[in-house]
Design an enzyme around this catalytic site. Structure first.
Site, PDB file in Angstrom:
ATOM      1  N   ASN A  99       2.408   1.506   4.335  1.00  0.00           N
ATOM      2  CA  ASN A  99       2.696   0.259   5.040  1.00  0.00           C
ATOM      3  C   ASN A  99       2.374   0.359   6.529  1.00  0.00           C
ATOM      4  O   ASN A  99       3.057  -0.219   7.362  1.00  0.00           O
ATOM      5  CB  ASN A  99       4.136  -0.183   4.802  1.00  0.00           C
ATOM      6  CG  ASN A  99       4.430  -1.626   5.215  1.00  0.00           C
ATOM      7  OD1 ASN A  99       5.522  -1.922   5.663  1.00  0.00           O
ATOM      8  ND2 ASN A  99       3.489  -2.530   5.068  1.00  0.00           N
ATOM      9  N   CYS A 147       0.872  -1.178   0.000  1.00  0.00           N
ATOM     10  CA  CYS A 147       0.000   0.000   0.000  1.00  0.00           C
ATOM     11  C   CYS A 147       0.911   1.232   0.000  1.00  0.00           C
ATOM     12  O   CYS A 147       2.102   1.115  -0.292  1.00  0.00           O
ATOM     13  CB  CYS A 147      -0.973  -0.017   1.184  1.00  0.00           C
ATOM     14  SG  CYS A 147      -0.244   0.212   2.820  1.00  0.00           S
ATOM     15  N   ASP A 173      -8.044   3.375   1.271  1.00  0.00           N
ATOM     16  CA  ASP A 173      -7.122   3.726   2.352  1.00  0.00           C
ATOM     17  C   ASP A 173      -7.932   4.302   3.514  1.00  0.00           C
ATOM     18  O   ASP A 173      -8.569   5.342   3.371  1.00  0.00           O
ATOM     19  CB  ASP A 173      -6.112   4.757   1.847  1.00  0.00           C
ATOM     20  CG  ASP A 173      -4.983   5.001   2.828  1.00  0.00           C
ATOM     21  OD1 ASP A 173      -5.109   4.611   4.013  1.00  0.00           O
ATOM     22  OD2 ASP A 173      -3.971   5.587   2.416  1.00  0.00           O
TER      23      ASP A 173
END
Length: 165
Positions: free
Chosen positions: A18, A15, A135
Site C-alpha cells: 500500500n 497491493c 510492482d
C-alpha cells in the site's frame, strides 16, 4: 471471472504494501470516477503490514504528481475483515494479492452473507486484461511510469464497463 455488475458504491484497491500501486490507483480511480460523474467511495490497502502508517513511496508520489495525481497525504494500511463487509468490490493489483484476498474472504464466508466481490484490477481492461500490475518497488523510473499507464487504462476500463450497465 467477475460477473458484470453495475456501478458499485465502494471500491477498495489492494497491493502488497500500500505504498506504490494501490495508493496511486486510489487517486487515479477517484479522479476518473468523479470526471465520469460516478459517486464511488474509493480507498486502498495492502495485504502486508510492512508499511502501515507510512506515506506512499517517494517515487510513487513524484510520478503520480507529474501526471496530476496527489497521493502524498495517503497513509498505508493493511486489509482487514471489515473491508470485506464495507466494500462492494475489492480489486487486487496482481494474482498473488488476489489469492491472499480470497483466502481472507474464504475464512469469513462461513459466518457472513454479503462479502465484497474480488477481481484483478486489470480484469475489464482490453489492453491489459488479466495481467498483473507489476510492482515497481525494486524498479526504476520507467517501472513507475508503466504502473501509472496501466492503472489509468484499467481504471478507465472499469468505469466504462459500469457506464455500459
Amino acid at each position: 471471472m467477475l460477473m458484470k455488475t453495475c456501478t458499485p458504491s465502494s471500491v477498495l484497491l489492494v497491493c502488497l504494501g500500500n505504498i506504490c500501486r494501490s495508493p496511486t490507483a486510489e487517486e487515479v480511480f477517484r479522479q476518473q470516477a468523479a470526471i465520469a460523474g460516478l459517486s464511488i467511495k474509493v480507498d486502498s490497502a495492502g495485504t502486508s503490514d510492512w508499511h502501515v502508517g507510512r506515506a506512499p513511496d517517494d517515487r510513487s508520489q513524484r510520478h503520480a504528481k507529474s501526471h496530476g495525481y496527489q497521493i502524498n497525504k495517503l497513509v498505508a494500511r493493511q486489509v482487514n475483515a471489515d473491508d470485506f463487509r464495507n466494500f462492494d468490490l475489492i480489486l487486487a493489483m496482481d494474482s498473488q494479492n488476489l489469492a491472499d484476498l480470497q483466502a481472507i474472504k474464504d475464512s469469513l464466508a462461513d459466518t457472513e452473507d454479503h462479502l465484497a466481490k474480488l477481481a484483478l484490477f486489470s480484469e475489464e481492461d482490453p489492453t491489459y486484461g488479466g495481467d498483473d500490475v507489476p510492482d515497481p518497488y525494486k524498479g526504476d523510473s520507467d517501472d513507475f511510469e508503466e504502473v501509472i499507464e496501466r492503472i489509468e487504462s484499467s481504471a478507465q476500463a472499469w468505469i466504462e464497463s459500469w457506464k455500459a450497465c
